[in-house]
Design a protein around this motif. Structure first.
Motif, short mmCIF file in Angstrom:
data_model
loop_
_atom_site.label_atom_id
_atom_site.label_comp_id
_atom_site.label_asym_id
_atom_site.label_seq_id
_atom_site.Cartn_x
_atom_site.Cartn_y
_atom_site.Cartn_z
N MET C 1 0.84 -1.21 0.00
CA MET C 1 0.00 0.00 0.00
C MET C 1 0.86 1.24 0.00
O MET C 1 1.89 1.29 0.65
CB MET C 1 -0.88 0.05 1.24
N PHE D 27 3.59 -2.57 -7.37
CA PHE D 27 3.79 -1.43 -8.26
C PHE D 27 4.81 -0.53 -7.60
O PHE D 27 5.08 -0.69 -6.41
CB PHE D 27 2.49 -0.65 -8.48
N VAL D 30 4.14 0.55 -4.16
CA VAL D 30 2.90 0.00 -3.60
C VAL D 30 2.92 -1.51 -3.71
O VAL D 30 3.23 -2.06 -4.76
CB VAL D 30 1.67 0.51 -4.38
N ALA D 32 0.48 -4.02 -4.07
CA ALA D 32 -0.95 -4.12 -4.34
C ALA D 32 -1.48 -5.48 -3.92
O ALA D 32 -2.63 -5.59 -3.48
CB ALA D 32 -1.23 -3.86 -5.81
N GLU D 51 -12.05 -2.85 0.69
CA GLU D 51 -12.14 -1.39 0.53
C GLU D 51 -11.58 -0.95 -0.80
O GLU D 51 -10.93 -1.73 -1.50
CB GLU D 51 -11.32 -0.71 1.64
N GLY D 53 -9.00 0.20 -3.17
CA GLY D 53 -7.55 0.06 -3.12
C GLY D 53 -7.08 -1.19 -2.42
O GLY D 53 -5.89 -1.35 -2.18
N ALA D 54 -8.00 -2.11 -2.10
CA ALA D 54 -7.59 -3.32 -1.39
C ALA D 54 -6.84 -4.27 -2.31
O ALA D 54 -6.15 -5.17 -1.85
CB ALA D 54 -8.82 -4.01 -0.81
N GLY D 55 -6.99 -4.11 -3.61
CA GLY D 55 -6.26 -4.95 -4.55
C GLY D 55 -7.15 -5.86 -5.39
O GLY D 55 -6.66 -6.74 -6.09
N LYS D 56 -8.45 -5.62 -5.34
CA LYS D 56 -9.39 -6.48 -6.07
C LYS D 56 -9.14 -6.42 -7.57
O LYS D 56 -9.00 -7.44 -8.25
CB LYS D 56 -10.83 -6.06 -5.76
N SER D 57 -9.10 -5.21 -8.09
CA SER D 57 -8.91 -5.07 -9.53
C SER D 57 -7.55 -5.59 -9.95
O SER D 57 -7.40 -6.19 -11.01
CB SER D 57 -9.06 -3.61 -9.96
N THR D 58 -6.55 -5.39 -9.11
CA THR D 58 -5.21 -5.89 -9.44
C THR D 58 -5.24 -7.41 -9.54
O THR D 58 -4.68 -8.00 -10.47
CB THR D 58 -4.21 -5.44 -8.38
N PHE D 67 -1.54 -8.16 -16.07
CA PHE D 67 -0.27 -7.98 -15.37
C PHE D 67 0.30 -9.35 -15.05
O PHE D 67 -0.42 -10.20 -14.56
CB PHE D 67 -0.44 -7.29 -14.00
N GLN D 99 -13.40 -2.97 -14.62
CA GLN D 99 -13.99 -1.81 -13.96
C GLN D 99 -13.75 -0.57 -14.82
O GLN D 99 -14.66 0.19 -15.10
CB GLN D 99 -13.30 -1.66 -12.61
N GLU D 179 -17.26 -4.89 -10.42
CA GLU D 179 -18.32 -3.89 -10.21
C GLU D 179 -19.20 -3.69 -11.43
O GLU D 179 -19.30 -2.59 -11.96
CB GLU D 179 -17.69 -2.55 -9.80
N HIS D 211 -19.34 -3.40 -4.22
CA HIS D 211 -19.41 -2.73 -2.93
C HIS D 211 -20.84 -2.73 -2.40
O HIS D 211 -21.12 -2.12 -1.39
CB HIS D 211 -18.92 -1.29 -3.05
N GLY D 413 -10.71 5.19 -4.94
CA GLY D 413 -11.97 5.77 -5.41
C GLY D 413 -12.70 6.60 -4.36
O GLY D 413 -13.14 7.71 -4.62
N1 LIG Z 1 -1.08 0.40 -12.73
C1 LIG Z 1 -0.85 0.72 -11.45
N2 LIG Z 1 0.27 1.40 -11.14
C2 LIG Z 1 0.53 1.72 -9.84
N3 LIG Z 1 -0.27 1.43 -8.82
C3 LIG Z 1 -1.42 0.75 -9.06
C4 LIG Z 1 -1.76 0.38 -10.39
N4 LIG Z 1 -2.95 -0.28 -10.35
C5 LIG Z 1 -3.32 -0.30 -9.04
N5 LIG Z 1 -2.40 0.32 -8.27
C6 LIG Z 1 -2.44 0.45 -6.81
O1 LIG Z 1 -2.65 -0.83 -6.27
C7 LIG Z 1 -3.56 -0.80 -5.18
C8 LIG Z 1 -4.70 -1.74 -5.43
O2 LIG Z 1 -5.55 -1.17 -6.45
P1 LIG Z 1 -6.82 -1.92 -7.05
O3 LIG Z 1 -7.22 -1.16 -8.23
O4 LIG Z 1 -6.53 -3.35 -7.22
O5 LIG Z 1 -7.89 -1.72 -5.89
P2 LIG Z 1 -9.40 -2.17 -5.87
O6 LIG Z 1 -9.52 -3.09 -4.73
O7 LIG Z 1 -9.86 -2.66 -7.16
O8 LIG Z 1 -10.15 -0.80 -5.47
P3 LIG Z 1 -11.57 -0.21 -5.99
O9 LIG Z 1 -12.58 -0.77 -5.07
O10 LIG Z 1 -11.44 1.25 -5.79
O11 LIG Z 1 -11.75 -0.61 -7.38
C9 LIG Z 1 -3.98 0.66 -5.03
O12 LIG Z 1 -3.21 1.26 -4.01
C10 LIG Z 1 -3.63 1.27 -6.36
O13 LIG Z 1 -3.30 2.64 -6.19
#
Ligand SMILES: Nc1ncnc2c1ncn2[C@@H]1O[C@H](COP(=O)(O)OP(=O)(O)OP(=O)(O)O)[C@@H](O)[C@H]1O
Ligand SMILES: Nc1ncnc2c1ncn2[C@@H]1O[C@H](COP(=O)(O)OP(=O)(O)OP(=O)(O)O)[C@@H](O)[C@H]1O
Ligand SMILES: [Mg+2]
Ligand SMILES: [Mg+2]
Lengths: 330, 345, 334, 516
Positions: C1, D27, D30, D32, D51, D53-58, D67, D99, D179, D211, D413
């Protein structure tokens, strides 16, 4: 080593051209550093000047470095190059000026620093420099105009379109002015239009094609060397063999075209000789020896009849010569 | 639920009779340009009969052909989200390389014109492809903006062309190249026009019917989306630059054949600016993803006719750029305003 | 994070912080290395005389690069910058020549020249700005249009010839003069640079500019007067170009219809090499100055190292690309 | 934390469809994902919960090959897979719905559906075959979507449909939905849920990110909670309560999802009469909002509800009608003038219309206040004063992390939305127009946004909330307008304000046209 000298020139130091002969010093006393500035090296005209400069530099045993600004649109670059030459502590600077007026301040600075400057090929404001050699472009234009009149029958109608070169370049305007002045002497000669444009063959070709349409009665094309080169093809294609083509300066293509009979005439100011003389003038200034302040080569219009008598190695660099940008003294 | 869905479908489509869609299909695709072109043509024909003389028309078409060929490649690069400033320099390099190669081959194999010409053309196109490849690889691999990369290669390419020739025109091409290729006519039309037409047709086909064309739109429209959809974007990016380089080289070769000598003065900034202008005035968006080569060709024709018209109208050549500038801006502004208004109705 | 609480810096962290710092200064470092490299080839490079020479040459380019930078910040660029320079040069020289011919006081003549120059520059800027902002024409086409117009005007009003009769006072003020031994061009460029830097970083205008360049729609939604700001920005660009043109006119001592020539692209190249982003919103006085110095040192060094003209073009091309690659790497390290 | 819902190891024999072990992804600066495990079975819907930024989309990006993970093992259908590319993922049947949409705006829906998987012969496209297949797919899905339209002409909801359709083209074994309902309304959501049920029955595995608690309740078989890039726990959905999930996710207790808002309707703050927009998206609308209450606007996709508030703020051209703010007529609305009159607008699309992502949070928050003496005097910025103003606002909104000099793009977000809300605190405003205020933000952040609205109403402001999430507008608003085809279909207040009534007015008109 060269058979160029003594070369016939006009000595115009006093204001009125007086026929004279020019002979350079045998050798420089020391291997001076001479800085040469050109507007560009993109056509055989400037290559010819460079040939004269490089050859004479070797003969006189001086160091020479040549910088080109890349085109007439790059005055700021030439100014910077002039500064660089002064910063490099050149013993003398030879300038083919992009704009004589535009370099005046630099000339003053060089004078203040005690660096002699010689003007070559491109005209400068009167008394701008301690020594220079160039033909007046207006006079040169006049010569071509007179050449045209001499070649045409007395009652022949001359419907002329001029293609002087890039607007704002200075030289194109001056050539054009001189030509018009000469042609005005004949009431049968009419200037139908003046078409300024970049001095590349492609651009000139388009201008000529359009002019062939816009001025159906046009029978004389007068312009720069690329104009004439483009005109040959365009005129042949349009089947207008009656059109006469005259070039305001020389290059290899003009010589070949003249020999083939594709153009009526071209003008020459013996650029190789100009280059060579400039080196000698620079050496004389450095060594504080007497110098002809303004040398004017005897400009001439070359046509089919005069071409055999032409001293070719004063007009163009040999085909085998490839440009050198620096010469080291032995 | 199903019944609901289909009735909503009909209802909502009826309620919104494709406002933006129709605006896009008519104006967005074609724009005001063809109308403007017709206006200029009709106006000029009325003012000066020389304008529609066969020779003048041939001149216009031939000159538009060179521009069209270069602008097609440029358009493709811009659609993919790039920029190719090097096209002008490539035109010059290809001209010089072609002429030099032909000169050398002609000396080695005297009389064998077919070989000499083929070799020269191949070398010219190859030089264009090489510059395009450098552009493409820098953009795709080093991820540097196309504008800067091609600004760099523009300078370098022009430098190489001048180094090869020292600025002196290159002669010694076989006469048949000039006579039968450069200045020849088939059914009354010069070769360049046929070449341009073929290029245009191929490019239209590429844009509409091939994977490459589709991917070029996708990459320019949204590169990230293209990547996650599994489009290999590097190859296609490189492809656009190579194609642009080859087409610029082709124009250089045609110019060489027409003029009869290889010249480092061909192209230059002028050709580069004109090709981008033709693309942009022809509706190619500098943001990428949008544009059709056929409209670009119309725009190239428009620009060529404009220059021709100013000459035929005997406008002072120092003032011509003023007219050109005003008309150029006015044409695009009208197009833009018209599009905005139509989209609102 | 990214939002972890700060921990104590480990030696590794400190080393990476140092390398990050080095990367941030990548271009200036490259610049110094370049200078030292050339000095190794020719000792004349590092003489005080040549350093002043470089600074003076870079002053002009830096002014033009700054002019481009302000419009590049808004995702535009000004192709007409070069022709604007030509037009201003000729216009100002004509005005001054007329003043001299009319027997005006030297001071009045000077003011006439400055007024004519800035008026022409501002007119160009208004044209570009209005066409871009209100007519919705892309900056490329808009400024290509004014490029042509300015060329036409410059060559027409000068009849294609250099305009002579620029009074000495003018050249003295904008070129020949000096402050504590520093030539006028450098003094002016530094003052303008400081002023522009403050304008970009300390005023509402500058702040708005960055927002517009980063996200124009967000700027509009936030109620920024986007169109008016764009017009102002193109005016600022052309006015800076006009200032540069006046300084160059003082340097040449004549109005030159071809003075601008290929400056448009050179200035864009300098700005971009210095790290100004064509995507908008990133760059400033610093990037413009670094870029201008970079290009100037390169060409001065190559001249002093006696590198052939065409080879210089090839080297310059390669260095432009290398400079931008370096900048991208620098951003990635951040 | 020890719930009864703790899952036992998956039954041996039934190998999971997807099995991730120890996946990490870093990243720059970070982490992730930090050694995340996940398994998804065929026919199961597995919710990822966490939450912003928890890393779901990653994680989803790793699964779909966008990735490469830094470490960890990846098994699909029992087979170990290395070097997964987007193409490969699609080929083996992993289909993501992202998303941030993977659509190219300048292409048509159909062209987008086939992007990367065009039907072609020797590099030449076969348009007819693709058209047929696209039509068939859209019909099968029952989406109200025209395959020939350009994506940038579509509303976000329709883009979402296109994105879903794109994922379902071709064979699907694992469908990933990030989402998907964030901008869908009830009806499309219903269609999507039917579809999900069908796919589950066919043995397709699903990963679902949302969410919205309601959806998780309705759909989930199992839930995996992520926090700060770490796997927290995987739970059986049937045996866990909302409260437990939220607590696992945030690490703290959150009792209510909607705060109780004390409405005290006062004088009319916004009064709209006969409003019609140039593009016809709003026709002859009469509507008002009072100070001291929240006025809701609900409606189906494309009904014009966003356009209505955007027009009031000055973002859409008006052709007829009058707008009055606090009683005075407001002609030719424009954003700047609106702000001067105390009207603020919070766009639904915060990336496109709200924030300058690469600029600092401070600059983003003070963007609407640059004309105020607190921020600038005589055109000169007062940076100290600006810093304290924005700093105070962000403190009040509990921005995390609280550093206002970081770029806005580095925020999650929910925190981005807080930066937008911060603008409301930097100047005197009386009318607040919210367009989809909770799109894409997590439960905790949502609650903070609602709390913020509550404070505004308590302070006597007029708040207008446009939302596609029905529970949200129902719970927040005092009075609720329902829009349909650009017109107001109903105005509901008090006991009338029920889900049934809203849905009834959504469909009233269809019933009428069907009857006719
Ligand atoms: N391409 C990237 N380059 C740098 N940091 C990234 C990148 N993609 C995601 N992050 C960071 O990785 C962390 C996880 O992001 P992610 O998008 O997976 O969150 P999320 O759980 O999907 O959140 P949300 O509910 O807002 O969609 C965040 O801190 C984000 O800023
Ligand atoms: N059936 C449809 N197919 C494709 N596009 C549609 C359809 N119906 C409406 N649209 C498009 O949707 C856009 C308007 O939708 P938009 O979502 O902005 O409205 P809205 O009332 O704000 O809805 P919401 O707030 O739910 O998003 C218009 O551009 C319209 O062309
Ligand atoms: Mg996400
Ligand atoms: Mg909406």
């Amino acid at each position: 080593e060269t058979k160029w000298f003594p070369m016939k020139i006009y000595d115009s130091s006093s204001g009125t051209p007086t026929p004279a002969e020019y002979t350079p010093l045998a050798k420089a006393e020391k291997p001076y550093n001479i800085c040469v500035l050109f507007p560009h090296m993109k056509d055989s005209f400037w290559v010819a000047v460079a040939y004269g400069i490089a050859t004479q530099a070797a003969t006189s045993n001086v160091n020479m470095n040549l910088y080109e600004a890349g085109g007439y649109e790059n005055l700021p670059k030439q100014l910077s190059q002039f500064d660089d030459c002064m910063a490099a502590k050149a013993d003398a600077i030879i300038v083919g000026a992009i704009s004589g007026a535009g370099l005046m301040k630099k000339f003053e600075e060089a004078k203040a620093k005690g660096i002699p400057v010689v003007g070559v090929t491109n005209p400068l404001p009167p008394n701008a420099l301690p020594a220079a050699n160039y033909v007046d472009f207006v006079a040169m234009g006049e010569v071509t105009g007179e050449g045209l009149l001499a070649q045409s029958k007395p009652d022949e109608e001359l419907n002329i379109v001029t293609f002087p070169g890039p607007a704002g370049s200075g030289w194109a305007e001056s050539f054009n002015e001189g030509f018009k002045k000469a042609v005005a002497k004949n009431p049968k000669a009419k200037i139908l239009g003046e078409k300024f444009g970049d001095s590349g063959v492609a651009v000139q070709l388009q201008l000529i094609q359009d002019a062939l349409q816009a001025y159906p009665s046009m029978n004389v094309i007068w312009g720069s060397a690329p104009t004439a080169e483009a005109a040959i093809g365009a005129v042949a294609e349009a089947g207008r063999t009656d059109i006469k083509v005259i070039s305001s300066y020389e290059n290899q293509a003009m010589l070949d075209a003249l020999n083939r009979g594709d153009i009526l005439a071209f003008a020459t100011q013996y650029p190789v000789g100009e280059g060579a003389i400039a080196i000698d003038q620079a050496i004389r200034l450095i060594e504080k020896k007497p110098v002809t302040a303004l040398v004017q080569p005897v400009a001439a219009v070359i046509d089919k009849t005069t071409v055999p008598k032409l001293q070719m190695d004063l007009v163009l660099a040999p085909a085998s010569w490839s440009p050198v940008y620096s010469v080291k003294a032995k | 639920m199903n019944a609901h869905a289909s009735s909503t479908n009909a209802a909502s489509l009826a309620a919104r009779p494709g406002i933006t869609a129709s605006g896009r299909s008519l104006l967005g695709r074609i724009g005001f340009l063809p109308a403007l072109l017709i206006l200029v043509v009709v106006g000029m024909s009325a003012v000066d009969p020389q304008f529609y003389g066969p020779i003048n028309i041939l001149n216009i078409l031939r000159n538009a052909s060179f521009l069209t060929i270069v602008a097609c490649g440029q358009a493709l690069v811009i659609i993919a989200g790039g920029f190719d400033l090097s096209v002008g320099a490539v035109v010059a390099l290809a001209s010089v390389v072609t002429a030099k190669t032909m000169g050398m081959l002609a000396a080695a194999f005297p009389g064998n014109d077919a070989l000499v010409i083929a070799g020269g053309v191949a070398a010219g196109l190859g030089s264009g492809a090489a510059v395009g490849l450098v552009n493409g690889l820098c953009v795709a691999r080093l991820k540097v903006s196309g504008f800067v990369v091609t600004l760099g290669t523009m300078s370098a390419t022009a430098g190489v062309a001048l180094m090869i020739t020292s600025g002196i025109p290159v002669y010694g091409m076989p006469q048949s190249f000039v006579r039968e290729f450069g200045r020849a006519q088939f059914f009354g039309l010069p070769t360049a026009i046929y070449v341009a037409l073929i290029v245009l047709l191929v490019m239209v086909f590429v844009q509409r019917r091939t994977l490459f064309g589709r991917y070029v739109y996708a990459i320019g429209g949204n590169a990230d989306a293209a990547i996650v959809s599994g489009v290999g974007i590097r190859r296609h990016l490189v492809g656009t630059y190579v194609l642009s380089g080859v087409l610029a080289a082709l124009a250089g070769i045609l110019l060489t054949a027409q003029v009869g000598s290889g010249q480092a003065s061909f192209g230059g900034d002028r050709m580069m600016l004109q090709s981008i202008a033709a693309a942009v005035i022809g509706g190619v968006s500098l943001r990428g993803g949008v544009g059709r080569v056929e409209i670009v060709a119309v725009s190239a024709l428009f620009l060529t006719i404009l220059g021709n018209a100013l000459n035929l109208l005997h406008i002072d050549s120092r003032l011509q750029p003023v007219f050109l500038g005003v008309i150029m801006v006015a044409a695009v502004a009208l197009d833009e305003l018209g599009r905005r208004r139509k989209a609102r109705v | 994070m990214s939002d972890v609480s700060p921990s104590l810096p480990s030696p590794a962290d400190r080393r990476s912080a140092l390398s990050a710092l080095l990367w941030q200064a990548a271009l200036p470092i490259a610049l110094i290395m370049l200078l030292l490299g050339f000095a190794a080839v020719d000792s004349a490079v590092l003489t005080p005389g040549n350093l002043v020479n470089i600074a003076q040459q870079a002053s002009y380019l830096a002014l033009f690069a700054m002019a481009q930078t302000v419009v590049i910040l808004t995702r535009g660029f000004d192709l007409a910058l070069g022709p604007t320079v030509s037009m201003v040069s000729v216009g100002a020289a004509l005005a001054m020549a007329a003043g001299v011919a009319g027997g005006q006081e030297p001071g009045t003549v000077l003011l006439m020249g400055l007024a004519a120059g800035f008026a022409l520059g501002a007119a160009c800027g208004v044209f570009n700005g209005v066409v871009v902002a209100y007519l919705g024409v892309s900056p490329f086409v808009a400024t290509l249009g004014s490029y042509n117009i300015a060329i036409g005007v410059a060559t027409t009003i000068s009849a294609g010839r250099p305009v002579q009769g620029v009074p000495d006072l003018f050249s003295q003020l904008l070129y020949g003069g000096s402050l504590f031994g520093v030539p006028a061009a450098i003094v002016i460029a530094v003052l303008v640079g400081i002023g522009l830097h403050l304008l970009l970083t300390r005023t509402v205008y500058g702040r708005s500019l960055y927002v517009i360049g980063t996200n124009p729609r967000a700027a509009a939604v936030a109620g920024l007067p986007v169109k008016r700001l764009l017009v102002a920005t193109y005016m600022l660009c052309s006015s800076l170009a006009a200032l540069g043109a006046l300084m160059m006119t003082a340097r040449t001592g004549s109005g030159e219809p071809n003075l601008g020539g290929s400056l448009s692209l050179q200035a864009i190249a300098a700005a971009v090499v210095g790290g100004t982003s064509l995507a908008g919103g990133r760059g400033g006085v610093g990037t413009a100055v670094v870029g201008a110095l970079f290009v100037t040192i390169l060409s001065n060094g190559m001249n002093l190292a006696r590198i052939d003209g065409y080879v210089q073009m090839v080297v310059l091309g390669a260095i432009v690309i290398a400079g931008v690659v370096l900048d991208r790497l620098r951003l990635e390290r951040r | 934390m020890n719930t009864s819902a703790e899952i036992q190891q998956a039954a041996p024999g039934a190998a999971p469809l997807l099995e991730l072990k120890g996946i990490s992804k870093r990243f720059t600066g970070v982490r992730a994902l930090d050694h995340v495990d996940l398994d998804v079975r065929a026919g199961e819907l597995h919710v990822l919960f966490g939450e912003n930024g928890a890393g779901k989309s990653t994680l989803i990006n790793v699964i779909s090959g966008t990735f490469p993970p830094d470490e960890g093992s990846f098994r699909f259908d029992g087979e170990e897979i290395r070097h997964l590319s987007p193409q490969r993922a699609r080929a083996i049947g992993i289909s993501p719905v992202f998303q941030e949409f993977s659509l190219v705006p300048s292409l048509t829906v159909e062209e987008n559906l086939f992007l990367g998987r065009e039907i072609s012969a020797g590099g030449v496209l076969r348009a007819g075959a693709m058209r047929k297949k696209a039509r068939a797919l859209i019909d099968e899905l029952g989406f109200d979507l025209d395959p020939g339209r350009r994506v940038d002409d579509l509303s976000r909801a329709h883009q979402q449909m296109a994105e879903i359709a794109k994922a379902l083209l071709g064979k699907v074994r694992l469908l990933i939905l990030d989402e998907p309902t964030a901008s869908l309304t009830e009806r499309e959501t219903g269609r999507l849920f039917e579809l999900i049920a069908k796919l589950k029955a066919q043995g397709v595995g699903l990963i679902y990110v949302s969410h919205r608690m309601r959806e998780i309740r309705a759909l989930a078989d199992r839930v995996t909670v992520l926090r700060d890039g770490r796997h927290i726990r995987t739970l059986d959905a049937a045996r866990v309560t909302d409260g437990e999930l939220v607590e696992l996710m945030t690490g703290r207790r959150i009792d209510v999802l909607f705060p109780a808002i004390p409405h005290a309707p006062a004088e009319v703050a916004v009064d709209v009469e006969g409003l019609t927009l140039a593009d016809g998206s709003v026709k002859d609308v009469n509507f008002h909002a009072r100070a001291g209450e929240i006025t809701g606007i609900a409606g189906l996709v494309g009904c014009g509800k966003s356009e209505l508030v955007r027009a009031i703020y000055g973002l859409e051209p008006v052709v007829a009608g009058t707008v009055r703010i606090n009683g005075t007529p407001y002609d030719a609305p424009a954003p700047r003038a609106s702000l001067k009159r105390g009207v603020a607008y919070f766009p639904a699309n915060r990336v496109a219309e709200g924030l300058a992502l690469s600029r600092p949070i401070r600059e983003n928050a003070s963007m609407t206040a640059l004309d105020l003496p607190a921020v600038a005097r005589f055109g000169l910025l007062r940076q100290g004063s600006e810093r304290s103003l924005v700093g105070a606002a962000m403190e009040r909104l509990k921005l995390r992390p609280p550093n206002i000099e970081r770029p806005a793009g580095a925020l999650s977000g929910g925190n981005r939305q807080k930066v937008m809300l911060g603008r409301a605190l930097t100047r005197d405003l009386s009318v607040f127009l919210f367009d989809e205020p909770s799109v894409g933000i997590d439960v905790g952040a949502k609650l903070e946004v609602y709390e913020f609205m509550k404070q505004l109403v308590e302070a006597g402001a007029a708040v207008i909330v446009v939302s596609s999430e029905l529970p949200e507008v129902l719970a927040l608003s005092n009075r609720l307008y329902v829009m349909h085809h650009g017109r107001i279909a109903a105005e509901l207040a008090g006991p009338e304000k029920t889900e049934q009534n809203v849905l009834a007015s959504f469909f009233k008109e269809h019933l009428a046209t069907e009857a006719a």
